[in-house]
Design an enzyme around this catalytic site. Sequence first.
Site, PDB file in Angstrom:
ATOM      1  N   THR A  91       0.820  -1.218   0.000  1.00  0.00           N
ATOM      2  CA  THR A  91       0.000   0.000   0.000  1.00  0.00           C
ATOM      3  C   THR A  91       0.849   1.261   0.000  1.00  0.00           C
ATOM      4  O   THR A  91       0.484   2.279  -0.604  1.00  0.00           O
ATOM      5  CB  THR A  91      -0.906   0.008   1.257  1.00  0.00           C
ATOM      6  N   ASP A 151       1.486  -6.456  -4.610  1.00  0.00           N
ATOM      7  CA  ASP A 151       0.691  -6.543  -3.391  1.00  0.00           C
ATOM      8  C   ASP A 151       1.323  -7.699  -2.609  1.00  0.00           C
ATOM      9  O   ASP A 151       1.626  -8.740  -3.186  1.00  0.00           O
ATOM     10  CB  ASP A 151      -0.765  -6.883  -3.779  1.00  0.00           C
ATOM     11  N   SER A 152       1.509  -7.537  -1.312  1.00  0.00           N
ATOM     12  CA  SER A 152       2.256  -8.570  -0.588  1.00  0.00           C
ATOM     13  C   SER A 152       1.504  -9.888  -0.470  1.00  0.00           C
ATOM     14  O   SER A 152       2.082 -10.887  -0.048  1.00  0.00           O
ATOM     15  CB  SER A 152       2.699  -8.071   0.786  1.00  0.00           C
ATOM     16  N   SER A 153       0.233  -9.918  -0.875  1.00  0.00           N
ATOM     17  CA  SER A 153      -0.467 -11.204  -0.950  1.00  0.00           C
ATOM     18  C   SER A 153       0.179 -12.096  -2.009  1.00  0.00           C
ATOM     19  O   SER A 153      -0.030 -13.314  -2.016  1.00  0.00           O
ATOM     20  CB  SER A 153      -1.940 -11.012  -1.314  1.00  0.00           C
ATOM     21  N   ASP A 207       0.155  -7.138   4.532  1.00  0.00           N
ATOM     22  CA  ASP A 207      -0.563  -8.412   4.646  1.00  0.00           C
ATOM     23  C   ASP A 207       0.343  -9.595   4.983  1.00  0.00           C
ATOM     24  O   ASP A 207      -0.003 -10.433   5.807  1.00  0.00           O
ATOM     25  CB  ASP A 207      -1.334  -8.716   3.351  1.00  0.00           C
ATOM     26  N   THR A 212       3.112 -10.208  14.329  1.00  0.00           N
ATOM     27  CA  THR A 212       1.886 -10.656  13.669  1.00  0.00           C
ATOM     28  C   THR A 212       1.092  -9.416  13.254  1.00  0.00           C
ATOM     29  O   THR A 212       1.039  -8.451  14.019  1.00  0.00           O
ATOM     30  CB  THR A 212       1.033 -11.470  14.679  1.00  0.00           C
ATOM     31  N   THR A 219       0.222 -22.992  19.571  1.00  0.00           N
ATOM     32  CA  THR A 219      -1.113 -22.662  20.076  1.00  0.00           C
ATOM     33  C   THR A 219      -1.841 -21.651  19.179  1.00  0.00           C
ATOM     34  O   THR A 219      -1.213 -20.779  18.577  1.00  0.00           O
ATOM     35  CB  THR A 219      -1.059 -22.118  21.520  1.00  0.00           C
TER      36      THR A 219
HETATM   37  N1  ASP Z   1      -2.675  -5.564   0.352  1.00  0.00           N
HETATM   38  C1  ASP Z   1      -1.621  -4.702   0.799  1.00  0.00           C
HETATM   39  C2  ASP Z   1      -0.324  -5.488   0.774  1.00  0.00           C
HETATM   40  O1  ASP Z   1      -0.072  -6.241   1.670  1.00  0.00           O
HETATM   41  C3  ASP Z   1      -1.916  -4.185   2.155  1.00  0.00           C
HETATM   42  C4  ASP Z   1      -0.880  -3.244   2.721  1.00  0.00           C
HETATM   43  O2  ASP Z   1       0.182  -2.995   2.200  1.00  0.00           O
HETATM   44  O3  ASP Z   1      -1.176  -2.718   3.789  1.00  0.00           O
HETATM   45  O4  ASP Z   1       0.428  -5.351  -0.148  1.00  0.00           O
END
Ligand code: ASP
Length: 345
Positions: free
Chosen positions: A16, A60-62, A93, A169, A281
């Site tokens: 982002t 996008d880090s996804s 992400d 996290t 856990t």
């Molecule tokens: N979808 C974005 C990513 O992880 C979210 C972010 O950067 O906050 O690339």
Amino acid sequence: MSENRPKILMIYTGGTIGMKENPETKALEPFDFNHLLDNVPKLKMLDYDISHHQFGRPIDSSDMDPRHWGKIVKVIEENYRDFDGFVVLHGTDTMAYTASALSFMLQQLSKPVIITGSQLPIGEVRTDGEENLITALQIAAAKDGDGRPMVREVAILFENFLWRGNRSTKRSSDNFDAFRSNNYPELAKIGLGITFNKEALWRSPVKDSPLVVQYAMDTNVVCLDLFPGIQENVVRHILSTPGLKGVILKTFGAGNAPGEKWLSEALKEAVDRGIVIVNITQCPNGEVVPHRYRNGLGLTRAGVVPGHDLTSEAAITKLMYLLGRGLSNKEVAHYMQCNLCGEMS
Ligand code: ASP
């Protein structure tokens, strides 16, 4: 300008922080690095020698995966001697996964690798990206009283805190204060100044050791989240996935699982076939204490090893890393229980 200006390499992967709104779809899309720099004129106020590296296409880090981690590691390895510190700009992400993975892939790190990003794009008026970027650069440049880097590990800088990467996290998808380390204190607090928590910073027990990098990450692993009512056929199906070498079993409370016979049998059969199964856990805070309850003990008897207080992100990337080292399953099971670089108490 001073001769001894800190030399920092910024590695831009996307996220982002560098995104811009597509005028047609209104969706945020990754944009290039110059756009980002144009929007932070304050960078020029830092008396640093800043270089940057951008991978082909910001993502996008996804879309992050171990190949991208390998590319980041390579850039750091190739530039390690020439820079005082590294700032990795990354989407939030999967930031905690990347931070965990890099901490294992960059063994004996003695320079800062600070990962940051933002919840709002850097071009937006209320962005958190500008502050995060500037603070990350300042932390990457910070030295201790002996002139050595203050931070010698992979860390996440977000909003008011610096966290150990392999303890972090993502805890919120819309709060500026988006990260937490539930089982380890902050490495620094960000207020008017940057206050380091010196006792918490990682110091390698091996002095003046050279950086050792590993690129191989074995992805024949899975996270299996238990829930009340989980079915035998589902568990057996997952455990018999062809090529599967390791499982992160996410259990209840202090490491407990349903006491059903079929579950311990299925787990034992998988362990006997050479699959490493690690118990962590589902609780955000606390650790697995395998002998506290009979239902936890059953897992130990089946050959499941305790992952103590590892985060899910650290557990899965550590498993990929150890399997990638080509160790035997016994060795992988052993090292999963050892603290390699501050990931476990
Ligand atoms: N979808 C974005 C990513 O992880 C979210 C972010 O950067 O906050 O690339």
